[in-house]
Design a protein around this motif. Sequence first.
Motif, PDB file in Angstrom:
ATOM      1  N   GLU A 339     -31.951 -46.226  34.227  1.00 37.01           N
ATOM      2  CA  GLU A 339     -32.003 -45.934  32.794  1.00 37.01           C
ATOM      3  C   GLU A 339     -32.945 -44.777  32.488  1.00 37.01           C
ATOM      4  OE1 GLU A 339     -33.417 -47.982  28.564  1.00 37.01           O
ATOM      5  OE2 GLU A 339     -33.489 -49.146  30.408  1.00 37.01           O
ATOM      6  N   TYR A 340     -34.094 -44.762  33.117  1.00 35.09           N
ATOM      7  CA  TYR A 340     -35.098 -43.742  32.808  1.00 35.09           C
ATOM      8  C   TYR A 340     -34.882 -42.440  33.579  1.00 35.09           C
ATOM      9  CZ  TYR A 340     -38.063 -46.634  29.840  1.00 35.09           C
ATOM     10  OH  TYR A 340     -38.549 -47.386  28.796  1.00 35.09           O
ATOM     11  N   PHE A 341     -34.245 -42.504  34.767  1.00 34.13           N
ATOM     12  CA  PHE A 341     -34.186 -41.308  35.617  1.00 34.13           C
ATOM     13  C   PHE A 341     -32.805 -40.976  36.156  1.00 34.13           C
ATOM     14  CE2 PHE A 341     -38.453 -43.144  35.846  1.00 34.13           C
ATOM     15  CZ  PHE A 341     -39.183 -42.087  35.330  1.00 34.13           C
ATOM     16  N   GLY A 342     -31.763 -41.713  35.759  1.00 32.36           N
ATOM     17  CA  GLY A 342     -30.414 -41.373  36.156  1.00 32.36           C
ATOM     18  C   GLY A 342     -30.113 -41.671  37.610  1.00 32.36           C
ATOM     19  N   LEU A 343     -28.960 -41.135  38.094  1.00 30.02           N
ATOM     20  CA  LEU A 343     -28.471 -41.475  39.432  1.00 30.02           C
ATOM     21  C   LEU A 343     -28.634 -40.354  40.456  1.00 30.02           C
ATOM     22  CD1 LEU A 343     -25.155 -43.324  38.504  1.00 30.02           C
ATOM     23  CD2 LEU A 343     -27.362 -44.331  39.117  1.00 30.02           C
TER      24      LEU A 343
END
Length: 406
Positions: A339-343
């Motif tokens: 959620e905070y830093f993506g994939l």
Amino acid sequence: MKKPPLFYGYLIVATCACIQAIGVGSYVTFGVFFKSLLGEFGWSRATLSGAHSLTFLIAGVLGILVGRLTDRFGPRILMTVAGFFCGFALLLMSRINAPWQLYLFYSLLFGIGLSAVDVIALSTTARWFVRRRGVMTGIVKMGTGSGQLAMPLVASVLIAGFGWRTAYVFMGGMAMLLLILVAQLLRRDPARMGLAPDGGIRPEMSGSDSSHMGASLGEALKNRQFWTIFFANLAACFSLMSVMLHIVPHATDIGIQATAAAGVLSTIGGVSMAGRFVIGNAIDRIGNRASMIFCFVMLIMVLLWLQMADNLWMLYLFAAVYGFIHGGFFTVISPIVAEYFGLRSHGLLFGMAVFAGTVGGFIGPVFAGYVFDVTASYRLAFRVCIVAALIGLGLITSLKPAQTRL
């Protein structure tokens, strides 16, 4: 392209749940073997706690590397190698006679295998699901709960019937075979199969897929939010792993039979499945931050109850509430990182968050074992766990809302 009848992501979830059940289930059975090893060799509790905790720490350190390699090469080959190490280490445990063998076979070799269990299972799940990431992560972590429920009971029965050495032979062979077999079903992400997360036909976003969106390692390391999550997970695992290792010895110390004490550990595992599923759903509804705050508040309350628990029913009540929260904590970490830093670098960043947990999970049980060796009681150790949980609550409450990421 015609939509396939069954989204392959569901098979990914089932596979990852099996990996969790076997890998984590094998790890937590050390608490059941604890008294057998004490009786056989007369080693201190700090020695045994140190080996168990060092396994967790080594798994965390290597989990960063596993996350990096998973981002690049995918999970199948890595999980196959990890499955071999898990099984081989348990087989070797049946032959130990000295502390250095315990630390080599269990801490190092099993730690190598364990390093892939959380990182591969949860990072792969995060790549296959976006809208339902929370609930699918919860289902995967229910595999952990099923392993925590079944494996201690299996180990207890095998030890009672055949002795601890034969029990390790059985568990090692089973772990190696099953982990290697299920690893062959893993695939890195849906884009490589012409699919999109959550069951779409093809990747969206004008030909690019969501696995390339998000923060790089350097960007994350400069972000205070990352370090807040890092240290909050460290504080949580300090408390969680201290309890998981020492609850069975603590129960027998206050006069509870060994099989009933193993049942306390199994209750934690069984109820944790409900916690993983419920918190997984809560993540999709109220968000990761709120879910984690709830887990910390409940952890503090149940650790206060543990201070008063001095008979079997009180310990089983503790196990039921604690198991629910234990499952919730280990469900929320992967989604909150996504959620905070993506994939884009999820495997690596999640591996670092796991490493934070393993640092706490290393220090906590060793500290608890040392406190018992000095004071002949776990009371002070459990009080320190409350302090750690309070610190974690303060950290996670300070998180700012996340920017929208896939």
